[in-house]
Design a protein around this motif. Structure first.
Motif, PDB file in Angstrom:
ATOM      1  N   LEU A  26       0.796  -1.087   0.050  1.00  0.00           N
ATOM      2  CA  LEU A  26       0.263   0.562   0.113  1.00  0.00           C
ATOM      3  C   LEU A  26       0.637   1.569   0.392  1.00  0.00           C
ATOM      4  N   SER A  48      -6.481 -10.477  -8.970  1.00  0.00           N
ATOM      5  CA  SER A  48      -6.812 -10.142  -7.816  1.00  0.00           C
ATOM      6  C   SER A  48      -8.196  -8.588  -8.071  1.00  0.00           C
ATOM      7  N   LEU A  49      -9.145  -9.520  -8.114  1.00  0.00           N
ATOM      8  CA  LEU A  49     -10.335  -8.987  -8.394  1.00  0.00           C
ATOM      9  C   LEU A  49     -11.545  -9.512  -7.995  1.00  0.00           C
ATOM     10  N   LEU A  50     -12.140  -9.009  -7.487  1.00  0.00           N
ATOM     11  CA  LEU A  50     -13.805  -9.827  -6.925  1.00  0.00           C
ATOM     12  C   LEU A  50     -14.874 -10.184  -8.031  1.00  0.00           C
ATOM     13  N   GLY A  62     -17.943 -11.133  -7.518  1.00  0.00           N
ATOM     14  CA  GLY A  62     -18.904 -10.996  -7.911  1.00  0.00           C
ATOM     15  C   GLY A  62     -19.194  -8.891  -7.895  1.00  0.00           C
ATOM     16  N   PHE A  63     -18.276  -8.332  -8.043  1.00  0.00           N
ATOM     17  CA  PHE A  63     -18.619  -6.930  -8.154  1.00  0.00           C
ATOM     18  C   PHE A  63     -18.421  -7.013  -9.475  1.00  0.00           C
ATOM     19  N   GLU A  99     -16.810  -1.402  -9.966  1.00  0.00           N
ATOM     20  CA  GLU A  99     -17.090  -1.215  -8.716  1.00  0.00           C
ATOM     21  C   GLU A  99     -14.705  -1.727  -8.329  1.00  0.00           C
ATOM     22  N   LEU A 118     -12.291   0.003  -6.858  1.00  0.00           N
ATOM     23  CA  LEU A 118     -11.811  -0.717  -5.195  1.00  0.00           C
ATOM     24  C   LEU A 118     -11.382   0.277  -4.361  1.00  0.00           C
ATOM     25  N   ASN A 119     -12.318   0.226  -3.174  1.00  0.00           N
ATOM     26  CA  ASN A 119     -11.301   1.471  -2.078  1.00  0.00           C
ATOM     27  C   ASN A 119     -11.002   2.484  -2.317  1.00  0.00           C
ATOM     28  N   ARG A 120     -10.719   3.016  -3.578  1.00  0.00           N
ATOM     29  CA  ARG A 120     -11.392   4.779  -4.504  1.00  0.00           C
ATOM     30  C   ARG A 120     -12.543   4.735  -4.636  1.00  0.00           C
ATOM     31  N   GLU A 121     -13.093   4.423  -3.990  1.00  0.00           N
ATOM     32  CA  GLU A 121     -14.910   5.271  -4.721  1.00  0.00           C
ATOM     33  C   GLU A 121     -15.156   5.807  -4.218  1.00  0.00           C
TER      34      GLU A 121
END
Lengths: 346, 368, 533
Positions: free
Chosen positions: C82, C97-99, C101-102, C106, C110-113
């Motif tokens: 990070l 490294s993807l989700l 279901g998103f 998304e 991710l985490n920067r919405e």
């Protein structure tokens, strides 16, 4: 790291605290006016009563199925064996062996089905085992009402149908093992037969674990892919372990009853898995490793606490806190074990 | 819309197997129970108002991939302790309910934080750990309430204390707050009483959940629920977020317990909370939820179906076989059975999914 | 911040894992907008180098690293990926490294919405802000455009073709405001040719915008085509650092595999065989990441047969499929007898044995002692190491015999350990590999598959392992099939070598052919896919 720290590390804090707790109970006992001989006697008897139920954890832990929270399933097989033996009119010590004989096919069938189920839910065994145990107890509640038992000592007296909640085994297999070769010294009674029987079964399991199948079982629990690559049928091995665990549960409850004097039906077996699980963990087992030594130490320590706390506590502070202590000790031990599992061997 | 083909019908049946099974049991049972429609409707409304809040408290941890929160019992304990104090101080009516809720919050947060910490140490086996944790905390609860209250924690109201001088009695009468929320806004349609105010509170929590899903925190929880490692590597603080999920669930469960007990009117000091976890989870599952998927609609459908089954089974058992006892055992069996089935299906599907990836090529080869 | 300093500079970076040196004095630099090609065989140290750059915890856990890293002239040392991201260094992983279901949006954000304010944030902090879906959509679209592909930002990742997943990952890195340096680890391995083409194009575009790229690839063609500078790693050292326009595929390949001359002299005598022993017809294996599509082979009795090819092409799938560890189909025959697939027991019964490439997960019982590991297969398959008890009523583990056989192999293979009762997980990689070999030798197989026998072990152990295999083949006449990513290793021990490309055999040549011929087969230069059909 100094040697003391090493010992603590190896034993684990909870185990150490429990051990010291029990030790202090035995030390305090004479000052609190509790007779050591009675306490020791009680502890021994309860060790014998529960020893095989604790042993029933071992095969499933070995094969990687986790802690056998589904023990009630085995207990039900034992209950069926016991009640059927009485129904068929067997009496005296003979009825005990007939009970074991009759319980065996049930244990094998239940264990086989239970094993087949657990093979389909690899990774989620423990939670499912718990609920399989619960559901089967609830299901048998219905069956105890409906099955056509008619031995008058077993069914509800007042015109009701179905079995009683507690059935006395007096005249049947009461103390079938406990009285065998029992040694009496004053009010101290050593239940030789029962202890021998417990040790015998422990020995047999120990021997089994050293056969080819037993070795395969350990390997399946340690690394299933390795076992598979070495030509071991994983599902079959796991099923065998579950059957064995279930059968030991059935025998275990019969030994328990012959000493206790009663068969407890309906919701009786509901929570019986938890003390057994707690005991083997206290004895030094983890979720995926267990030995016969763990069984013996664990059953002794845990039952020791259960017998000693009420008597010592009672005479010290005139309050019976034993139930609360039992709940905290046993469940605390299980939580400790569950939070210490290393996920994967990486 | 194209016509539904056979595959999609089978898929629908498969994914809704549990609610459908329940509908069948109930539709067989209702005629045998001999209850009137009015009675059953009234019962359903009571049960919905009584239990929905508790069931809804389970949704947040499911979202965060932590499964069914068997540790919700901890929240129920916090709610009960709040009620014990309120009763002790003799605070009446809505104020009493409000104060009990406020008292429960710090306790729930503390318990939830502890629970979350422990579950973080047992990743992958959250459910069984939460389940045992509930037992463990039950021991601590007894230690506090049965031995601590009246001795260390002052309890002024002698009617609540056991005759030996300390420890709370087995039952505490909640007459002060009994159904005060339910009857705040009275509404009667035909013969049927509707506790409007309670339903408004429930609607509020539903709105909260809907809104919560849209927040950054909600999005983070969904991300963690899918893959902890990916979420972690994107900089989401996984452990902390999971703890928050459990805290929210515990606080809501505490409120839910207070609503539940204000409807019942008496607190079984040592038993009320024990069954609540199991019944709430069973109800949610009956509504069609699973270990990794839970919607608000599942909660309401589940409470309706599950409690309908609960209401009718003793009478249906009596009329069918002549034994009310049998019906009671039956409903216990069904409660446990339904949780077992849901757990098995979840674990089985997870295993199958892993394998399915493997069969793709096999199928492609077969078709050649 | 000096403008003259390179964007990133590594000086004398050194790393060892418990004494096993994996990186030694690695120094290089990269300028803004430069594309650096990083090549090397598996295990050459590329991954470790990147892990050091990103401050992965595994590096700190194993004792940190030596040397220093400078970003724009300033020394940096990241404690976690990070922190590297904060400084504008992004990484696209080999594994996604993807989700699932998103949606693409998304995932990209991710985490920067983008979020909106509401009153709850006053109470509970910023995580209570609600998502601004419209803004997120625009941002995602912009990032996707930057990659230069067409991608529906509303598709859940689980429904995307592989290529799109890769683009989503890259878009995610590019969406970050200050991205200066992008590391792409084998990004084209999973892409089709046209997708790879698009990716290379967008890489060029990014470099024009001033973003530097470290491009890790086995596809040398791509390296030549796109990079400004090529860096070749071998055994943890930089072997070659040249501007790409001054080198060519052959020179790079040479530098990568090295040991050419040395290995040449080392090669075994030329042997000829003409007794087909193991015959494989139209084999397919569904091993994730190593799919075998259609392979036919004829392997002779007593031969050492090498199987090579780049990572992910399917060479590892062959033994895993034949041995029944992954779903497989097709036909496998030994001396005319068909061996049923998908059942390890049948394969073992046919006197085949397998030393897996995955020592930790397949090859060993890590929590059990060495002697158990060595004797287990023999006990299960051949009922050895058991002694009768009670006049043969049943048989128990013979701990003495188990210890004896373990001691025998500990000596023969020079396994460094404290005792045969030491747990397998306490051994070094090389010694673990020897235990795996011993396990296979114990069953005295007729056919032995050895998969990546030297992966992740030090040079000394490598030699012992290879020599042992060769000796075993000569002494017992065992047919050995060795699968390895290291071509020179194969050439030094095998009689014939097959090269696998995209799940098919791209060619089989005698080991005496020059490296270049194999290199070309690996790189898919020879179109011989029709041959294997």
């Amino acid at each position: 790291m100094n040697p003391l720290q090493k010992v603590v590390e190896k034993t684990g804090w909870p185990r150490l605290i429990i051990g010291l707790f029990l030790l202090s109970l035995f030390i305090i006992a004479p000052f609190a006016g509790v007779k050591i001989s009675t306490s020791l006697n009680d502890t021994l008897v309860r060790f014998g009563m529960n020893g095989i139920l604790v042993l029933a954890m071992v095969p499933m832990i070995h094969s990687g199925c986790g802690l056998n929270f589904g023990l009630p399933l085995g207990i039900i097989a034992g209950l069926l064996g016991g009640t059927l033996s009485m129904q068929l009119g067997a009496t005296g010590p003979m009825s005990f062996f007939i009970a074991i004989l009759l319980a065996t096919p049930f244990a094998v069938i239940f264990g086989w089905g239970y094993g087949a189920l657990l093979n389909r839910v690899k990774g989620g065994e423990m939670m499912i085992a718990t609920y399989v145990g619960f559901s089967s107890v609830a299901f048998m509640c219905i069956m105890w009402l409906l099955l056509p038992y008619n031995n008058p000592t077993m069914i509800w007296g007042y015109g009701g149908t179905g079995l009683r909640t507690t059935i006395s085994v007096e005249g049947y297999y009461l103390h079938a093992l406990s009285d065998f070769l029992a040694i009496r010294i004053g009010d101290f009674v050593f239940p030789t037969g029962m202890i021998l029987f417990v040790l015998l079964l422990n020995f047999l399991v120990w021997v089994f674990m050293r056969t080819r199948t037993g070795t395969a079982m350990t390997a399946v629990g340690s690394n299933p892919v390795f076992a598979k690559a070495s030509g071991v049928n994983i599902d079959r091995t796991r099923t065998i372990s579950v059957i064995l665990s279930t059968w030991l549960g059935a025998i275990g409850i019969l030994v328990y009853q012959q000493s206790f004097g009663f068969i407890q039906l309906y919701m009786g077996p509901f929570y019986m898995a938890f003390p057994a699980v707690a005991a083997i963990l206290i004895g030094g087992a983890s979720v995926n490793k267990a030995s016969i030594l763990n069984v013996l130490i664990g059953a002794f320590l845990f039952q020791g606490i259960l017998t000693m706390t009420p008597s010592v506590m009672n005479s010290l502070i005139q309050t019976d806190m034993s139930e609360v202590i039992r709940i905290i000790v046993s469940n605390g031990m299980i939580i400790y074990a569950l939070t210490r599992v290393k996920k994967g061997a990486k | 819309m194209k016509k539904p083909d056979r595959k999609s019908v089978i898929f629908f049946l498969e994914s809704n197997a549990v609610p459908i099974l329940f509908l069948i049991i109930i539709s067989i049972g209702v005629p045998y129970s001999g209850f009137s429609v009015d009675y059953l409707v009234q019962e359903i409304i009571i049960r919905l108002s009584r239990n929905s809040f508790l069931v809804l408290s389970l949704l947040v941890p499911i979202m965060a991939g932590m499964g069914l929160n068997f540790g919700m019992v901890l929240g129920a304990m916090a709610g009960q302790i709040g009620l014990i104090f309120v009763t002790n101080w003799n605070i009446v009516g809505l104020q009493g309910i409000g104060l009990a809720m406020i008292l429960s919050i710090p306790l729930s947060i503390l318990l939830g934080w502890m629970s979350g910490k422990i579950l973080n140490m047992a990743k992958g086996r959250e459910m069984v750990t939460g389940f045992i944790l509930a037992f463990f905390m039950n021991g601590v609860y007894q230690l506090v309430v049965l031995y601590g209250m009246g001795s260390i924690i002052p309890i002024g109201n002698p009617s609540m204390v056991l005759s030996r001088g300390y420890g709370i009695r087995n039952t505490v009468n909640l007459i002060n707050i009994r159904q005060t929320l339910d009857s705040l806004i009275p509404l009667k349609i035909g013969n049927i009483q509707i506790p409007v105010a309670t339903f408004m509170v429930i609607a509020l929590v539903c709105l909260f959940i809907v809104w919560f899903r849209k927040t950054k925190l909600g999005q983070d929880m969904r991300a963690i629920g899918q893959d902890m490692h990916v979420a972690e590597s994107a900089g989401i603080n996984v452990e902390r977020t999971r703890i928050i999920a459990i805290i929210i669930s515990t606080v809501l469960a505490g409120f839910g317990m207070i609503l539940y007990l204000q409807n019942i009117g008496t607190l079984n000091t040592y038993n009320s909370h024990e069954q609540v976890g199991m019944f709430s989870i069973a109800a949610l599952l009956v509504g069609g939820a699973s270990v990794n998927k839970g919607k608000i609609s599942h909660a309401f459908l589940g409470v309706t179906l599950f409690h309908l089954m609960f209401v009718i089974s003793p009478m249906a058992g009596k009329n069918l076989i002549g034994q009310a006892q049998l019906g009671e055992y039956f409903r216990v069996f069904v409660s446990y059975g339904v949780i077992s089935i849901a757990l098995v299906l979840y674990a089985y599907r997870k295993l199958k999914e892993k394998e399915r990836a493997g069969t793709a090529l096999a199928e492609a080869q077969e078709e050649k | 911040m000096s403008q003259n300093a390179p964007l990133l500079e590594m000086r004398n970076v050194t790393k060892d894992f418990f004494g096993n040196v994996v990186l030694k004095d690695v120094s290089f630099s990269i300028e803004r907008g430069e594309i650096l090609g990083l090549v090397g065989e598996n295990g050459a140290g590329k991954t470790t180098l990147m892990k050091i750059l990103f401050g992965m915890t595994v590096i700190q856990d194993t004792g940190g690293y030596g040397g220093e890293i400078l970003l724009e002239g300033k020394p940096v040392s990241y404690k976690s990926p990070l922190e590297a991201l904060d400084d504008g260094i992004g990484m696209v992983h080999q594994e996604f490294s993807l989700l699932p279901g998103f949606t693409a949006t998304e995932n990209i954000l991710l985490n920067r919405e983008s979020t909106n304010y509401n009153f709850m944030t006053e109470l509970f902090g910023d995580r209570m802000r609600t998502l601004d879906r419209a803004e997120m959509k625009t941002r995602a679209e912009k990032a996707i455009e930057k990659v230069g592909v067409k991608l529906d930002e509303n598709t859940p990742v689980s429904e995307m073709p592989v290529g799109h997943k890769q683009f989503t990952e890259i878009a995610r890195e590019l969406e970050k405001e200050n991205v200066k340096l992008l590391v792409l680890d084998e990004p084209t391995a999973v892409l089709t040719e046209s997708e790879a083409e698009i990716l290379l194009k967008s890489m060029r575009k990014l470099s024009e915008e001033g973003i530097a790229i470290i491009f890790i690839s086995h596809r040398l063609q791509e390296i030549i085509e796109i990079t400004d500078k090529t860096l070749v790693l071998r055994d943890g050292r930089i072997i070659q650092e040249t501007p790409t326009d001054q080198t060519d595929i052959e020179e790079i390949a040479q530098a990568m595999v090295g040991r050419e001359i040395h290995a040449e002299g080392d090669r075994a005598e030329v042997r000829t065989f003409n007794a087909p022993h193991l015959i494989v017809n139209n084999l397919w294996v569904d091993m994730p990441g190593e799919t075998v599509r259609n392979i036919s082979l004829e392997i002779n009795k007593g031969e050492i047969f090498g199987i090579g090819g780049l990572a992910g092409q399917g060479k590892l799938g062959i033994p895993n499929g034949i041995m029944g560890l992954y779903p497989a189909g097709g036909e496998v025959r030994i001396d005319g007898k068909t061996i049923p697939l998908n059942n390890p027991r049948e394969a073992l019964d046919a006197s085949m044995a397998f030393v897996s490439e995955d020592r930790r997960d397949v090859g060993l019982l890590l929590d059990e002692p060495i002697d158990w590991n060595i004797s287990f297969t023999g006990m299960q398959m051949q009922k050895r190491f058991l002694k009768p008890v009670l006049g043969g009523l049943f048989r128990l583990r013979d701990d003495k015999a188990i210890e004896d056989i373990a001691n025998h192999y500990i000596e023969a293979l020079e396994i460094k350990c404290m005792s045969p009762r030491q747990k397998a997980k306490e051994l070094s990689g090389g010694n673990q590999q020897k235990v795996c070999l011993a396990k296979a030798f114990v069953v005295e197989p007729d056919i032995l598959f050895v998969s990546e026998p030297t992966r992740g072990i030090d040079v000394g152990a490598k030699k012992i392992v290879l020599d042992t295999l060769k000796e075993y083949n000569r002494e017992k006449g065992t047919t050995i099939i060795i699968i390895s990513s290291e071509l020179e290793e194969l050439r030094s021990i095998s009689d014939r070598i097959a090269i696998v490309d995209e799940g098919r055999i791209s060619g089989i040549l005698p080991a005496s052919e020059p490296s270049k011929a194999f290199g070309l087969l690996m790189l898919g230069k020879v179109d011989s896919k029709g041959d294997s059909k």
